[in-house]
Motif scaffolding. Structure first.
Motif, PDB file in Angstrom:
ATOM      1  N   SER A 109       0.720  -1.231  -0.133  1.00  0.00           N
ATOM      2  CA  SER A 109      -0.033   0.055   0.059  1.00  0.00           C
ATOM      3  C   SER A 109       0.807   1.265   0.104  1.00  0.00           C
ATOM      4  O   SER A 109       0.271   2.431   0.068  1.00  0.00           O
ATOM      5  N   ARG A 110       2.071   1.193   0.075  1.00  0.00           N
ATOM      6  CA  ARG A 110       3.046   2.444  -0.039  1.00  0.00           C
ATOM      7  C   ARG A 110       3.330   2.804  -1.348  1.00  0.00           C
ATOM      8  O   ARG A 110       3.759   1.788  -2.107  1.00  0.00           O
ATOM      9  N   ARG A 111       3.234   3.975  -1.669  1.00  0.00           N
ATOM     10  CA  ARG A 111       4.042   4.552  -3.093  1.00  0.00           C
ATOM     11  C   ARG A 111       5.198   4.112  -3.229  1.00  0.00           C
ATOM     12  O   ARG A 111       6.138   4.326  -2.362  1.00  0.00           O
ATOM     13  N   ALA A 112       5.719   3.535  -4.201  1.00  0.00           N
ATOM     14  CA  ALA A 112       7.066   3.064  -4.667  1.00  0.00           C
ATOM     15  C   ALA A 112       7.766   4.133  -5.076  1.00  0.00           C
ATOM     16  O   ALA A 112       9.147   4.171  -5.047  1.00  0.00           O
ATOM     17  N   ASP A 113       7.236   5.057  -6.137  1.00  0.00           N
ATOM     18  CA  ASP A 113       7.660   6.126  -6.661  1.00  0.00           C
ATOM     19  C   ASP A 113       7.500   7.274  -6.110  1.00  0.00           C
ATOM     20  O   ASP A 113       6.250   7.644  -5.384  1.00  0.00           O
ATOM     21  N   ALA A 114       8.114   8.650  -6.410  1.00  0.00           N
ATOM     22  CA  ALA A 114       7.857   9.899  -6.009  1.00  0.00           C
ATOM     23  C   ALA A 114       6.723  10.485  -6.576  1.00  0.00           C
ATOM     24  O   ALA A 114       6.477  11.631  -6.083  1.00  0.00           O
ATOM     25  N   ARG A 115       6.297  10.024  -7.751  1.00  0.00           N
ATOM     26  CA  ARG A 115       5.432  10.565  -8.612  1.00  0.00           C
ATOM     27  C   ARG A 115       3.846  10.690  -7.873  1.00  0.00           C
ATOM     28  O   ARG A 115       3.514   9.777  -7.482  1.00  0.00           O
ATOM     29  N   ALA A 116       3.442  12.083  -7.602  1.00  0.00           N
ATOM     30  CA  ALA A 116       1.965  11.900  -7.140  1.00  0.00           C
ATOM     31  C   ALA A 116       1.042  11.541  -8.158  1.00  0.00           C
ATOM     32  O   ALA A 116      -0.127  11.494  -7.976  1.00  0.00           O
ATOM     33  N   GLY A 117       1.273  11.909  -9.454  1.00  0.00           N
ATOM     34  CA  GLY A 117       0.815  11.904 -10.560  1.00  0.00           C
ATOM     35  C   GLY A 117       1.397  12.032 -11.963  1.00  0.00           C
ATOM     36  O   GLY A 117       2.540  12.377 -11.924  1.00  0.00           O
ATOM     37  N   VAL A 118       0.796  11.841 -13.002  1.00  0.00           N
ATOM     38  CA  VAL A 118       1.179  12.034 -14.294  1.00  0.00           C
ATOM     39  C   VAL A 118       0.349  13.003 -15.047  1.00  0.00           C
ATOM     40  O   VAL A 118      -0.647  12.669 -15.157  1.00  0.00           O
ATOM     41  N   LYS A 119       1.066  14.174 -15.283  1.00  0.00           N
ATOM     42  CA  LYS A 119       0.385  15.449 -16.148  1.00  0.00           C
ATOM     43  C   LYS A 119       0.762  15.203 -17.627  1.00  0.00           C
ATOM     44  O   LYS A 119       1.983  15.072 -17.769  1.00  0.00           O
ATOM     45  N   PHE A 120      -0.069  15.320 -18.648  1.00  0.00           N
ATOM     46  CA  PHE A 120       0.429  15.244 -19.829  1.00  0.00           C
ATOM     47  C   PHE A 120      -0.630  15.881 -20.644  1.00  0.00           C
ATOM     48  O   PHE A 120      -1.868  16.127 -20.468  1.00  0.00           O
ATOM     49  N   SER A 121      -0.193  16.558 -21.982  1.00  0.00           N
ATOM     50  CA  SER A 121      -0.871  17.177 -23.051  1.00  0.00           C
ATOM     51  C   SER A 121      -1.705  15.703 -23.705  1.00  0.00           C
ATOM     52  O   SER A 121      -0.741  15.059 -24.044  1.00  0.00           O
ATOM     53  N   TYR A 122      -2.915  16.007 -24.111  1.00  0.00           N
ATOM     54  CA  TYR A 122      -3.465  14.865 -24.803  1.00  0.00           C
ATOM     55  C   TYR A 122      -3.490  15.420 -26.308  1.00  0.00           C
ATOM     56  O   TYR A 122      -4.505  15.975 -26.411  1.00  0.00           O
ATOM     57  N   THR A 123      -2.832  14.687 -26.821  1.00  0.00           N
ATOM     58  CA  THR A 123      -2.536  15.259 -28.321  1.00  0.00           C
ATOM     59  C   THR A 123      -2.865  14.284 -29.416  1.00  0.00           C
ATOM     60  O   THR A 123      -2.921  14.283 -30.642  1.00  0.00           O
ATOM     61  N   ARG A 124      -3.337  13.157 -28.865  1.00  0.00           N
ATOM     62  CA  ARG A 124      -3.810  11.842 -29.490  1.00  0.00           C
ATOM     63  C   ARG A 124      -5.088  12.407 -30.649  1.00  0.00           C
ATOM     64  O   ARG A 124      -5.986  12.866 -30.239  1.00  0.00           O
ATOM     65  N   PRO A 125      -5.142  11.728 -32.026  1.00  0.00           N
ATOM     66  CA  PRO A 125      -6.320  11.988 -32.639  1.00  0.00           C
ATOM     67  C   PRO A 125      -7.322  11.039 -32.251  1.00  0.00           C
ATOM     68  O   PRO A 125      -7.157   9.898 -31.368  1.00  0.00           O
ATOM     69  N   SER A 126      -8.619  11.024 -32.653  1.00  0.00           N
ATOM     70  CA  SER A 126      -9.570  10.401 -32.344  1.00  0.00           C
ATOM     71  C   SER A 126      -9.423   8.999 -32.573  1.00  0.00           C
ATOM     72  O   SER A 126      -8.904   8.304 -33.575  1.00  0.00           O
ATOM     73  N   GLY A 127      -9.734   7.998 -31.610  1.00  0.00           N
ATOM     74  CA  GLY A 127      -9.855   6.642 -31.536  1.00  0.00           C
ATOM     75  C   GLY A 127      -8.377   6.144 -31.249  1.00  0.00           C
ATOM     76  O   GLY A 127      -8.202   4.728 -31.202  1.00  0.00           O
ATOM     77  N   TYR A 128      -7.379   6.919 -30.631  1.00  0.00           N
ATOM     78  CA  TYR A 128      -6.204   6.348 -30.429  1.00  0.00           C
ATOM     79  C   TYR A 128      -6.233   6.430 -28.690  1.00  0.00           C
ATOM     80  O   TYR A 128      -6.741   7.420 -28.192  1.00  0.00           O
ATOM     81  N   SER A 129      -5.017   5.736 -28.079  1.00  0.00           N
ATOM     82  CA  SER A 129      -5.013   6.037 -26.535  1.00  0.00           C
ATOM     83  C   SER A 129      -3.977   6.318 -26.313  1.00  0.00           C
ATOM     84  O   SER A 129      -2.792   6.490 -27.105  1.00  0.00           O
ATOM     85  N   HIS A 130      -3.924   7.049 -24.995  1.00  0.00           N
ATOM     86  CA  HIS A 130      -2.305   7.442 -24.460  1.00  0.00           C
ATOM     87  C   HIS A 130      -2.189   6.326 -23.416  1.00  0.00           C
ATOM     88  O   HIS A 130      -3.129   6.295 -22.597  1.00  0.00           O
ATOM     89  N   THR A 131      -1.194   5.654 -23.250  1.00  0.00           N
ATOM     90  CA  THR A 131      -0.492   5.003 -22.346  1.00  0.00           C
ATOM     91  C   THR A 131       0.161   5.730 -20.968  1.00  0.00           C
ATOM     92  O   THR A 131       1.192   6.192 -21.507  1.00  0.00           O
ATOM     93  N   VAL A 132      -0.119   5.520 -19.964  1.00  0.00           N
ATOM     94  CA  VAL A 132       0.609   6.291 -18.628  1.00  0.00           C
ATOM     95  C   VAL A 132       1.633   5.070 -18.225  1.00  0.00           C
ATOM     96  O   VAL A 132       1.021   3.881 -18.192  1.00  0.00           O
ATOM     97  N   ARG A 133       2.818   5.370 -17.707  1.00  0.00           N
ATOM     98  CA  ARG A 133       3.726   4.479 -17.291  1.00  0.00           C
ATOM     99  C   ARG A 133       3.050   3.813 -16.123  1.00  0.00           C
ATOM    100  O   ARG A 133       2.290   4.622 -15.306  1.00  0.00           O
TER     101      ARG A 133
END
Length: 147
Positions: A109-133
């Protein structure tokens, strides 16, 4: 299932029209990722690590029109989550923030990485996905074999 009273050519034309009407000005976006237990807490994914089913992930996006939309997702048995939506093109996502909330895993239950979250610009065209690490959690005490 087709209606025998409607000629096949008319059925095909109706299907084509429905498809085109549904596509005019519509946009579909998808965000996906995984949540894992980093058993040794070494911030790398290895054979000892496993998926965290039922982990909660929050996704917050701002649309091109400035609206804020909030989604909640839970991981499946493989630790994977997906958020998807179809909306008018003018309301498509512009930028998003994805962050893990946690889950029903007291053993990891403890966070293993320092990232509180991932922020990104969503530039994908319709019908495509963005994969987060993958987001990683770790146990309070690492097993002896990790030392």
């Amino acid at each position: 299932m087709s209606d025998p009273s409607v000629p096949p050519q008319m059925q095909m034309l109706l299907l084509l029209m429905l498809f085109l009407v549904g596509r005019v000005g519509a946009w579909t976006g998808e965000i996906n990722g995984r949540v894992l237990c980093d058993v040794c807490g070494d911030s790398s994914i290895g054979p000892e690590d496993h998926a965290l089913a039922g982990a909660e992930v929050a996704v917050l996006c701002i649309t091109e029109s400035g609206e804020v939309v909030n989604y909640q997702a839970f991981t499946d048995s493989k630790g994977a989550y997906t958020v998807a939506e179809t909306m008018p093109e003018v309301d498509r996502w512009s930028s998003c923030l994805v962050r893990p909330i946690g889950g029903p895993h007291p053993d990891c239950s403890r966070r293993a990485d320092a990232r509180a979250g991932v922020k990104f610009s969503y530039t994908r065209p319709s019908g495509y996905s963005h994969t987060v690490r993958p987001f990683l959690f770790k146990p309070s005490l690492a097993p002896v074999y990790c030392a």
